[in-house]
Design an enzyme around this catalytic site. Structure first.
Site, PDB file in Angstrom:
ATOM      1  N   GLU A 119       0.812  -1.227   0.000  1.00 32.40           N
ATOM      2  CA  GLU A 119       0.000   0.000   0.000  1.00 32.40           C
ATOM      3  C   GLU A 119       0.841   1.272   0.000  1.00 32.40           C
ATOM      4  O   GLU A 119       0.818   2.055   0.956  1.00 32.40           O
ATOM      5  CB  GLU A 119      -0.942   0.009   1.204  1.00 32.40           C
ATOM      6  N   GLU A 164      -6.748  -7.787  -0.634  1.00 30.73           N
ATOM      7  CA  GLU A 164      -7.124  -7.826   0.784  1.00 30.73           C
ATOM      8  C   GLU A 164      -8.560  -7.356   0.955  1.00 30.73           C
ATOM      9  O   GLU A 164      -8.978  -6.383   0.325  1.00 30.73           O
ATOM     10  CB  GLU A 164      -6.269  -6.854   1.616  1.00 30.73           C
TER      11      GLU A 164
HETATM   12  C1  GLA Z   1      -4.057  -2.769   5.113  1.00 29.82           C
HETATM   13  C2  GLA Z   1      -2.756  -3.521   5.157  1.00 29.82           C
HETATM   14  C3  GLA Z   1      -2.809  -4.802   5.913  1.00 29.82           C
HETATM   15  C4  GLA Z   1      -3.643  -4.657   7.153  1.00 29.82           C
HETATM   16  C5  GLA Z   1      -4.994  -4.150   6.779  1.00 29.82           C
HETATM   17  C6  GLA Z   1      -5.916  -4.064   7.961  1.00 29.82           C
HETATM   18  O1  GLA Z   1      -4.810  -3.049   4.037  1.00 29.82           O
HETATM   19  O2  GLA Z   1      -2.225  -3.771   3.879  1.00 29.82           O
HETATM   20  O3  GLA Z   1      -1.487  -5.138   6.240  1.00 29.82           O
HETATM   21  O4  GLA Z   1      -3.039  -3.780   8.029  1.00 29.82           O
HETATM   22  O5  GLA Z   1      -4.866  -2.874   6.233  1.00 29.82           O
HETATM   23  O6  GLA Z   1      -7.178  -3.579   7.602  1.00 29.82           O
END
Ligand code: GLA
Length: 676
Positions: free
Chosen positions: A144, A302
């Protein structure tokens, strides 16, 4: 082919005996994919230049033996504590000048040379070791990207980015002064070292500086991604490389630029609401991801099973029973995966209360049973992998407009870029038409309808491409706040919206934002006595109004009261083979829906499945040979009957003519081949 199902896997948080249980439960849940190593830098490089790959070697081999494909991450979103001590200058500095330190993740300045060297070295070491490992199906660079910084390294890098854009000499500096309008408030720069990042200052900052700083950080982070990607490509030329793009309510990177550098588009998406707004959220996320992927399949990297902690927001939990429907929401719109953060819920650490596929309470839980049922459904849906979604309507989405409008544009008005884009997207979704998000100067030739909400900044190329779109027969619907400034962020003079005035056949003289909660009634056509137009009786405007006159457009609705009574509010202008419509106010939901329906009719577009009851979502994926799959999701609390023919893949049932969907029910119908 199969769909990818699984999630982030962090076995380093557990002792070895737990790993055997992981293997067995992954098999039980139908997991075929694990994302490994996302935050493992401290484990993999315990001291500078000293690597310990033993744990990761074992993990990859174990997953491969268990038929689980690996998405291997570079761990550079979380530098180890030794890095902080060795390179304190690489710790990020906030806008207010506070230097942060180790204790969380994402604590680095991506413009700091020491960070970049260390990150690249880590990626190269991983690529050298695992470039040929048979378990690795995809590389996942970093996590991210989105951390920005205002430190001295950032200042240097920003200056050199500006020098490339404007020229490093005195003429370049003059150009920067001109573009940023530094004559206002005596901000004129007489030497390059005076140019700084937009740090905390006494009051309102300079809009040109703020916009360029945003652009700079998107490019700087992209350069950091590309450095790692290239190290990986050199060692593993056949394995695709991605990074997981965040879909938050703010925008740090320009995904249209990033997607060109990614082999496959992957996104992380967390719900911002658990009711109807959650479904709208999923559709909006998925349509963005597919559009960045150029229509090709993309990956949902995710999502959360249940509890999620949105930034700054209240904790949310997806209600039981929604996992399959929500996941199908992404698949319907082109994802080839359903992946979660994370496989096993942590017992300690910053995310110990975040939900997971395997909860703290273990496998004998409603959540795990729901995960396993989803895994079984994914196996039954494997044949849709690789198929695509085609949209003939699009909402324009542009990072520059977002940055420019939300940082300094039209201050004080309740006009937020993402809200405007979401409003248009939601209206199309409610009408049953699947849409893309598109860039104004991208290839628009496949669309028949384009919506342009708050497209504040428009380049010459963007304006020309919209003109061509309408002239060639497209229907363009532009909303207020669009076409106001040029690529430099400067107002286009002579009446608003400078870039689109002729195309729209209107001229706006002044803005009249409305106070919170105030609405203004609209009347059809050019005023009382006009024939009814596409807006319903009782239509209202809110948020924003404008004093405009028409220079060729037809008036579809006018302001019926208030200081602008009698002035046009909504217009339509015939252009070549198409038309360009303009909304000078924010229509109430019913009126907006009706206007969009009229625009869809003008564009010759119909819903994916006509006549569906409200709350039933229908999206079609298609593949070569006339094959297609109809995804049906009933978000309503009433049962629905939906026309369909073929084989319902989740149940194996034959469908002839129609299908019953209970409240909350879903179906995926492999349709009869159209050519047969
Ligand atoms: C982000 C991160 C993950 C985790 C999620 C939790 O998307 O990439 O590592 O921390 O948030 O919601």
């Amino acid at each position: 082919m199969s769909l990818w199902f699984g999630g982030d896997y962090n076995p380093e948080q557990w002792d070895e005996p737990v790993w055997a249980e992981d293997d067995a439960l992954m098999r039980a849940a139908g997991v075929n994919t694990a994302t490994v190593g996302v935050f493992s830098w401290a484990r993999l490089e315990p001291a500078e230049g000293e690597y310990d790959f033993g744990w990761l070697d074992g993990t990859l081999d174990r997953l491969a033996a268990n038929q689980v494909r690996v998405i291997l991450a570079t761990p550079t979103a979380s530098p180890p504590p030794w890095f902080t001590l060795a390179y304190p200058d690489a710790m990020p500095v906030t806008r207010d000048g506070v230097r942060l330190t180790h204790g969380s993740r994402d604590t680095y300045c991506a413009a700091a040379p020491s960070y970049r060297v260390a990150a690249r070295r880590m990626a190269a070491a991983l690529a050298a070791r695992y470039g040929q490992h048979p378990a690795v199906a995809l590389w996942h660079v970093h996590n991210e990207y989105g951390t920005v910084c205002w430190c001295e390294h950032a200042a240097l890098a920003f200056r050199s980015w500006l020098q490339k854009r404007y020229g490093a000499d005195a003429d370049g500096l003059a150009q920067l002064n001109e573009t940023w309008g530094t004559a206002c408030w005596g901000q004129c720069y007489s030497a390059w070292p005076q140019v700084q990042p937009p740090r905390a200052t006494q009051w309102r900052g300079n809009p040109g500086q703020l916009l360029d700083f945003r652009r700079f950080w998107s490019d700087e982070l992209l350069a950091a991604f590309c450095e790692q990607r290239d190290e990986i490509r050199a060692a593993a030329p056949r394995v695709p490389v991605t990074t997981n793009l965040m879909l938050p309510d703010y925008q740090v990177i320009d995904p249209w630029a990033w997607r060109r550098e990614m082999d496959v588009v992957a996104v992380d998406h967390y719900l911002s609401g658990t009711g109807a707004e959650g479904h709208a959220d999923i559709a909006f996320a998925a349509d963005r991801a597919r559009s960045w992927a150029g229509g090709r399949p993309w990956l949902l990297m995710e999502q959360a099973t249940r509890l999620v902690y949105p930034p700054g927001g209240r904790v949310l939990s997806r209600p039981p029973g929604r996992m399959l429907r929500d996941s199908l929401g992404y698949l319907a719109r082109g994802s080839d995966s359903v992946l979660f953060f994370q496989w096993r819920a942590s017992r300690a650490g910053a995310e110990m209360w975040h939900s997971a596929m395997l909860p703290h309470a273990g496998p004998d839980t409603a959540a795990f049973r729901e995960v396993a049922a989803l895994g079984a459904a994914m196996a039954r849906l494997g044949e849709v992998a690789g198929s695509t979604v085609t949209a003939r309507a699009a909402v324009l989405l542009d990072a520059d407009s977002w940055w420019a409008l939300d940082s300094q544009g039209l201050r004080g008005a309740d006009l937020r870029y993402l809200d405007a884009v979401r409003r248009d997207h939601a209206a199309l979704r409610r009408s049953g038409v699947v849409c893309d998000l598109a860039h104004p100067s991208g290839d628009l030739s496949g669309y028949r309808l384009l919506l342009a909400p708050a497209l504040y900044l428009l380049t010459g190329a963007g304006a020309q491409s919209l003109r061509r779109f309408a002239a060639d027969g497209g229907v363009l619907v532009v909303s207020f706040g669009s076409g106001l400034v040029d690529a430099a962020g400067q107002v286009q003079l002579g009446g608003y919206p400078g870039a689109l005035r002729d195309l729209l056949g209107i001229r706006v003289e002044e803005f009249f934002p409305l106070p919170d909660g105030e609405v203004v009634p609209l009347s059809p056509g050019a005023g009382p006595g006009s024939p009814p137009g596409p807006l319903p009786a009782g239509a209202r405007g809110a948020t924003w109004t404008e004093l405009m006159t028409v220079t060729g457009a037809e008036v579809l609705a006018s302001y019926a009261a208030g200081p602008l009574a009698g002035y046009p509010a909504v217009t339509r202008h015939g252009v070549g083979l198409g038309s360009a419509w303009y909304l000078s106010t924010e229509l109430d939901e019913a009126a907006h829906g009706q206007l969009i329906a009229a625009a869809l009719a003008a564009a010759g577009l119909t819903p994916e499945v006509p006549g569906l009851p409200p709350g039933v979502e229908a999206v079609r994926r298609r593949a070569a040979g006339g094959r297609s799959w109809l995804f049906l999701l009933n978000h309503a609390s009433e049962p629905a009957t939906v026309p369909a023919d073929g084989t319902e893949l989740l149940s194996g049932a034959q469908v002839a003519g129609s299908l019953e969907l209970p409240p909350g029910g879903v179906a995926v119908v492999r349709e009869q081949s159209r050519s047969s």
